[in-house]
Design a protein around this motif. Structure first.
Motif, short mmCIF file in Angstrom:
data_model
loop_
_atom_site.label_atom_id
_atom_site.label_comp_id
_atom_site.label_asym_id
_atom_site.label_seq_id
_atom_site.Cartn_x
_atom_site.Cartn_y
_atom_site.Cartn_z
N VAL A 228 17.32 -32.28 60.91
CA VAL A 228 16.86 -32.94 62.14
C VAL A 228 16.09 -31.94 62.99
CG1 VAL A 228 17.58 -34.10 64.25
CG2 VAL A 228 18.69 -34.65 62.09
N ARG A 229 16.60 -30.72 63.09
CA ARG A 229 15.92 -29.69 63.90
C ARG A 229 14.57 -29.34 63.30
NH1 ARG A 229 21.01 -25.72 65.37
NH2 ARG A 229 22.11 -27.28 66.62
N TRP B 24 22.88 -35.26 64.76
CA TRP B 24 21.77 -34.70 65.51
C TRP B 24 21.72 -33.18 65.41
CZ3 TRP B 24 17.83 -37.40 67.08
CH2 TRP B 24 17.99 -38.77 67.34
N THR B 25 22.82 -32.56 65.07
CA THR B 25 22.88 -31.09 65.00
C THR B 25 22.56 -30.55 63.61
OG1 THR B 25 25.26 -31.25 64.58
CG2 THR B 25 24.55 -30.94 66.87
#
Length: 182
Positions: free
Chosen positions: A61-62, A56-57
């Motif tokens: 994804v961002r 997720w980091t």
């Protein structure tokens, strides 16, 4: 804006419907062939393995999350700007809300302005806040274009005074003289 919204809504609906059909096809294919290593149309097992490797980091994804948020914000803004901009009228009863479209107000003002003998043509645009009139006509020799502009403004102000508008819009009049004989 409303044209954009009327185009976007069916397109997004068709995309969602196509995705729904794909999901149904894949679920039915998985039920019928439980030992299959690939999906019927979509290689979802490969996608699942690839997505299992992403945290997720991660920057990817961002970036995707920011793009989805910006797209969602743009869709909300398009929907908000595409609403109807009616001209409010005074209601005959407190429990009623009465309004008309700016197009109807513009047509009414335009027809009223064009009825005058000194006006040859007029273009009107209207909103709840403003009425803009562009008139062409034959000004008096004494008063010139200013007299034509004042007479058109007077007619528009008179008409707006007679209408049951909740708030009176600001009137802007531009006038042009015609050289050919009346």
């Amino acid at each position: 804006m409303r044209v954009l919204l009327r185009t976007l809504a069916p397109l997004l609906g068709l995309v969602l419907a196509a995705l729904g059909v794909l999901v149904v096809l894949e679920v039915v294919a998985a039920w019928l062939r439980p030992a299959a290593t690939r999906g019927l149309v979509v290689p979802w097992q490969d996608w699942q393995a690839r997505l299992g490797e992403i945290a997720w980091t991660d920057t990817t994804v961002r970036i995707v999350a920011i793009c989805v948020a910006v797209l969602g914000l743009l869709l909300v803004l398009v929907a908000l700007l595409a609403r109807r901009h009616d001209v409010a009228l005074t209601a005959p009863a407190p429990a009623m809300t009465v309004g008309t479209s700016p197009r109807v107000l513009a047509r009414l003002v335009g027809r009223h302005v064009r009825e005058a003998d000194d006006v040859a043509a007029a273009t009107v645009s209207a909103s709840a806040r403003r009425v803009v009139v562009r008139a062409e006509g034959w000004p008096d020799d004494e008063s010139g274009i200013g007299g034509l502009r004042d007479s058109v403004r007077g007619r528009v102000d008179e008409l707006l005074g007679e209408l049951p508008l909740a708030t009176t819009p600001r009137v802007t009049v531009t006038a042009r003289g015609r050289r050919e004989p009346q």
